[in-house]
Design an enzyme around this catalytic site. Structure first.
Site, short mmCIF file in Angstrom:
data_model
loop_
_atom_site.label_atom_id
_atom_site.label_comp_id
_atom_site.label_asym_id
_atom_site.label_seq_id
_atom_site.Cartn_x
_atom_site.Cartn_y
_atom_site.Cartn_z
N GLU A 188 49.61 35.87 38.64
CA GLU A 188 48.95 35.15 39.72
C GLU A 188 48.92 33.64 39.45
O GLU A 188 47.86 33.02 39.43
CB GLU A 188 47.55 35.72 39.96
CG GLU A 188 47.60 37.19 40.34
CD GLU A 188 46.25 37.82 40.69
OE1 GLU A 188 45.23 37.30 40.20
OE2 GLU A 188 46.24 38.80 41.44
N ASP A 210 44.94 47.35 41.38
CA ASP A 210 43.89 46.35 41.18
C ASP A 210 42.51 46.85 41.59
O ASP A 210 41.98 46.41 42.60
CB ASP A 210 44.26 45.09 41.98
CG ASP A 210 43.38 43.92 41.63
OD1 ASP A 210 42.60 44.03 40.67
OD2 ASP A 210 43.47 42.89 42.31
N GLU A 218 34.24 44.09 43.57
CA GLU A 218 35.17 43.37 44.45
C GLU A 218 35.68 44.24 45.60
O GLU A 218 35.61 43.85 46.77
CB GLU A 218 36.36 42.84 43.64
CG GLU A 218 37.40 42.14 44.50
CD GLU A 218 38.56 41.57 43.68
OE1 GLU A 218 38.60 41.77 42.45
OE2 GLU A 218 39.43 40.91 44.29
O1 GCW Z 1 41.54 41.60 41.50
C1 GCW Z 1 42.17 40.40 41.33
C2 GCW Z 1 41.16 39.45 41.83
C3 GCW Z 1 41.25 38.10 41.21
C4 GCW Z 1 41.30 38.25 39.71
C5 GCW Z 1 42.51 39.10 39.33
C6 GCW Z 1 42.59 39.37 37.84
C7 GCW Z 1 40.35 36.77 38.11
O2 GCW Z 1 41.23 39.39 43.22
O3 GCW Z 1 40.12 37.38 41.62
O4 GCW Z 1 41.34 37.01 39.05
O5 GCW Z 1 42.42 40.33 39.96
O6 GCW Z 1 42.14 40.43 37.42
O7 GCW Z 1 43.09 38.55 37.11
#
Ligand code: GCW
Length: 686
Positions: free
Chosen positions: A282, A361, A389
Site C-alpha cells: 500500500e 483483509d 474496521e
Molecule cells: O485493512 C487495511 C486498512 C489500512 C491498514 C492496512 C494494513 C494500516 O484499511 O488502514 O493500514 O490494512 O493492515 O496495513
C-alpha cells in the site's frame, strides 16, 4: 526490588482496597527482616519470585500451621519442584493451609501476572480457597499494534484519539499511558507497537536522537508493567532521516545506518522490543524498489537488533493495490503466500513474520490464510484486528472471539492447527517439538499480535461492549484453548458485575453478535461491499471497479470469485491437501465460504437446502431482525445496569439496529435487481 514486583504490590493494594474496602497491611519490611514468616501475623497474601518465597510456602503448606492432613500438604513438595522450572512469565497461585494465598512468579513478570490473576479471581467471584493454579503463556509474543499517528489521530480507530500521541508529541498524557499499561498487562500483553505501520514523515523521525527521550519515557512506564515497546519504522528511513541516497538493504552504508541508529535506540531504551515493518505494501517503501526480496530487508534490520536481543516483526500484507479490475487472473488472495512461501527458512532467528488471519483483509468471513500453515521454518505471528474496521466500527456489536477461535482451531486437515503454528509447535509431521527456523534449537519468538481498538474515549473502546474483544484478545494470546464463552463471561463479571441475569443476557448477546453481523452484511464469504475509504456501511459495488483487488463479480446469473485450481485463480491450491480438496469444488466447499471460492448461479442449492439467492434474502431479513433483538435484550436488563452504562450502550445498539436495516435493504434490492428472482416469501424488497 524490580519494577514488576513493585507494580504487582501496588496493583494488589489498589484492588483489595477497591474490591474489599480495606487497606491491606504491608508486611514486606518485616518479612525481609526475617520476622513475620511464622504465620504469627495470621493469613497473608505472600507475593514474590517462586525461588524467594519457596521456604515460606513449604513451611506453610506442610506443618507450620499445624495442618498435616490437607491436600495441600502432601502436594507441596512436588509442586515446588514444578515451580523450579518456571520461566520468567510463568506463575502459580496457591492456597496455604493457614489461609494464606501465595502468588509466585518465575520472574518479575510472572509475579505481576500472578497478581492480576488473583485480582481477576476476586473480581469474577471465584473461590480463593484450595487454589492450585499453574499458568504459563502459550506464546512468548503477545502483542498489540497501534495504528496511531503523530498528529494524534488513529488509523481505523473508533474510540477517540491516540493515547500516545498528541499534536506531534509522544507521551504527554503519562497518567493515561500508565493506566493503559495496567490495562494491557492485566490481560497478559507483553509487547506494544506505539505507532502506525503506515509510518509518515513525522513518525519516521521518532528514531532521531532528539525524539528518543519521549519514546524512552513511554517505554519506561510500559516496562514497569512488563511490556516491551516496539516502533513501526519506515524502510526508507536511511534516505528520509539519514540523508543517504538509497535504502537498499544490501548496501553497506544502509546497514551501517540502521546499526548505528538501533544502537542508540537500544542504549536509550533498555529492553527495547524491536521494529514492526510494513514494506512494499500500500505505497510503503520496501526492498522491492532495489530488486531485493523481503528476507534481505528483514534480515538487515534483524542484524541491527540482534546484539540487543530485539525482534523484527515483518508484515506479510504484501499485494498489488493497483490492480486492473478487468484482469481476472491476478488474485490478491494469493499474494502473501506467493511472496513469502519461497522464502521459508531464509529469515534470521529474530525475524517474526506477522500474517493476517485471512488472505485478504480482516473481513467478517474469510478462509484462514494458508501461509500460516505453510511456513515451517520461519517464526510467525498471527495478526488479528481488534479494532472493528470491517466489523461494525464499534458502532455495531461484534464479539470477535468466536471467529478468532475458528482461525486458531483450523488445521487444514493434518491436525496441526494455526494455534500450534503460532507457537512453533509440531514443525514437521509427526514430530512434537517446539522451535523455529532452520535451527531446531533456536528459541521461539512468535505468537499473536492484534491491532488495538482502544483510544482516548473514557471507556477505552467507544462501544463499551467492545472491551470484550480487547480483553479476549489478551486472554486468547495467553491461552488459545480457552473458550470464547468462558472469556466473555469473565469480562462481563469484571465489567458489569456478578448479577447472573446480566451475565446470561450479555453473554448471549456477545456470542450471537458475530453471526448476526455476518448475516446482514456481505453474504457467503464474498467480502467487502462497503463504502470506499472509511469502510462503514453498505455499498455493494463500492470496490467492484477499484484497483484494490476486491471483487465479487455479480452479474445477472450469479456471483462469487472462482479461486479453484481447475478453472479459477488457483488460490485453493495453496492449502494442505485436505483443505485444498474441500475448497476446490462448490459441492465440497462449506456454505459460508462458497462465494469466496466459487462463482455460482443464484439458483444453486446450498448444503442448507436453500438457493443462494434465497439464502441472501433470508439471512438479510433475519440479520436485521436479530440486530433489533440485541437492543431488546439490552433493554430487558436496563434496571440491573448503571444508568450511564445502559444509556451509552443503548445508543450504539439502536444505531446498529437501524443500520442493519440499511444493509438488509441495499443488499436485497441489489440482488433482486441483478437476478430478477423474487423472494419466495414475498417480503418487501425495493
Ligand atoms: O485493512 C487495511 C486498512 C489500512 C491498514 C492496512 C494494513 C494500516 O484499511 O488502514 O493500514 O490494512 O493492515 O496495513
Amino acid at each position: 526490588e524490580g519494577a514488576g514486583l513493585a507494580s504487582a504490590r501496588l496493583e494488589l493494594r489498589r484492588a483489595i482496597k477497591g474490591l474489599l474496602g480495606c487497606e491491606p497491611v504491608d508486611l514486606s519490611a518485616e518479612a525481609e527482616a526475617g520476622v513475620g514468616d511464622e504465620g504469627a501475623a495470621g493469613p497473608a497474601i505472600v507475593v514474590g519470585l517462586a525461588d524467594a518465597v519457596r521456604d515460606i510456602w513449604v513451611k506453610s503448606a506442610s506443618g507450620a500451621a499445624g495442618m498435616h492432613a490437607g491436600a495441600g500438604a502432601g502436594a507441596g513438595a512436588t509442586e515446588m519442584s514444578d515451580i523450579g522450572t518456571f520461566g520468567d512469565e510463568d506463575y502459580a497461585i496457591r492456597s496455604g493451609n493457614d489461609g494464606s494465598v501465595y502468588l509466585l512468579g518465575g520472574g518479575e513478570k510472572g509475579v505481576l501476572y500472578a497478581a492480576f490473576g488473583f485480582i481477576r479471581l476476586l473480581q469474577t467471584g471465584g473461590d480463593i480457597r484450595g487454589l492450585q493454579t499453574v499458568e504459563r503463556p502459550a506464546y512468548p509474543l503477545r502483542m498489540i499494534d497501534h495504528w496511531d499517528n503523530a498528529d494524534g489521530s488513529v488509523e481505523r480507530g473508533y474510540a477517540g484519539g491516540s493515547l500516545f500521541f498528541n499534536d506531534g508529541r509522544l507521551g504527554e498524557r503519562m497518567d493515561r499511558i500508565r493506566d493503559y499499561a495496567r490495562l494491557t498487562a492485566s490481560i497478559g500483553i507483553n509487547a506494544v507497537a506505539v505507532n502506525n505501520v503506515n509510518v509518515h514523515a513525522e513518525e519516521t523521525r521518532l528514531l532521531a536522537p532528539e525524539r528518543l527521550a519521549d519514546v524512552a519515557r513511554v517505554a519506561d512506564v510500559l516496562r514497569e508493567y512488563g511490556i516491551a515497546l516496539y516502533l513501526s519504522v519506515n524502510f526508507a528511513a536511511p534516505i528520509e532521516l539519514g540523508g543517504l541516497v538509497t535504502a537498499d538493504p544490501l548496501d553497506t552504508a544502509v546497514a551501517a545506518w540502521w546499526r548505528d541508529t538501533t544502537d542508540e535506540v537500544c542504549r536509550r531504551i533498555p529492553g527495547f522490543g524491536g521494529y514492526v515493518v510494513k514494506a512494499d505494501s500500500e505505497h510503503r517503501p520496501g526492498p522491492f524498489t532495489y530488486g531485493r526480496d523481503h528476507a534481505d530487508g528483514a534480515n538487515m534490520l534483524a542484524d541491527a537488533l540482534a546484539p540487543h536481543g530485539g525482534t523484527v516483526i515483518w508484515r506479510c500484507f504484501v499485494y498489488d493495490c493497483k490492480q486492473d479490475w478487468r484482469d481476472r487472473r491476478t488474485d490478491r488472495a494469493c499474494a502473501a503466500h506467493d511472496h513469502f512461501m519461497p522464502l521459508d527458512g531464509a529469515f534470521h532467528d529474530n525475524v517474526v513474520l506477522q500474517i493476517k488471519h485471512g488472505p485478504m483483509d480482516f473481513q467478517v468471513r474469510e478462509p484462514v490464510s494458508p501461509l500460516l500453515l505453510g511456513l515451517r521454518r520461519t517464526q510467525i505471528a498471527l495478526e488479528l484486528q481488534v479494532t472493528q474496521e470491517y466489523t461494525g466500527q464499534q458502532r455495531h456489536l461484534c464479539y470477535l472471539l468466536p471467529m478468532w477461535k475458528e482461525v486458531l482451531d483450523f488445521d487444514g486437515g493434518d491436525g496441526r492447527t494455526v494455534a500450534d503454528a503460532a507457537g512453533g509447535l509440531k514443525r514437521e509431521a509427526g514430530l512434537e517439538a517446539r522451535g523455529g527456523g532452520a535451527d531446531e534449537r533456536r528459541e521461539w519468538r512468535g505468537g499473536l499480535a492484534a491491532v488495538a481498538n482502544v483510544g482516548t474515549d473514557l471507556n477505552w473502546t467507544g462501544h463499551l461492549l467492545a472491551q470484550a474483544n480487547w480483553y479476549g484478545f489478551g486472554r486468547l494470546a495467553w491461552n488459545p484453548s480457552a473458550s470464547a464463552e468462558a472469556i466473555g463471561r469473565e469480562w462481563i463479571r469484571m465489567a458489569l458485575g456478578l448479577d447472573p441475569t446480566v451475565e446470561e443476557t450479555v453473554i448471549r448477546m456477545l456470542m450471537d453478535s458475530h453471526a448476526i453481523y455476518e448475516s446482514y452484511t456481505a453474504p457467503l464469504g464474498v467480502g467487502w461491499m462497503v463504502n470506499p475509504n472509511h469502510h462503514y456501511g453498505p455499498n455493494v459495488d463500492g470496490y467492484e471497479y477499484s484497483p484494490w483487488g476486491t471483487y465479487h463479480y455479480a452479474d445477472r446469473y450469479g456471483i462469487g470469485v472462482d479461486r479453484s485450481v481447475a478453472t479459477g485463480t488457483g488460490y485453493a491450491g495453496q492449502y494442505p491437501a485436505f483443505a485444498a480438496a474441500m475448497y476446490e469444488t462448490p459441492q465440497t466447499c462449506p456454505d459460508e465460504l462458497l462465494l469466496f471460492f466459487h462463482h455460482v448461479s443464484y439458483d444453486m442449492r446450498l448444503k442448507s437446502g436453500k438457493t443462494v439467492i434465497q439464502h441472501i434474502y433470508d439471512t438479510r431479513f433475519e440479520g436485521a431482525e436479530r440486530a433489533a433483538g440485541l437492543l431488546t435484550s439490552w433493554d430487558s436488563i436496563a434496571d440491573r445496569l448503571p444508568a450511564r452504562v445502559y444509556v451509552e450502550v443503548r445508543e450504539r445498539l439502536a444505531c446498529q439496529a437501524e443500520h442493519a436495516q440499511e444493509w438488509r435493504d441495499q443488499l436485497n434490492s441489489y440482488f433482486y435487481r441483478k437476478s430478477g428472482i423474487p423472494d419466495a416469501r414475498g417480503r418487501t424488497i425495493y
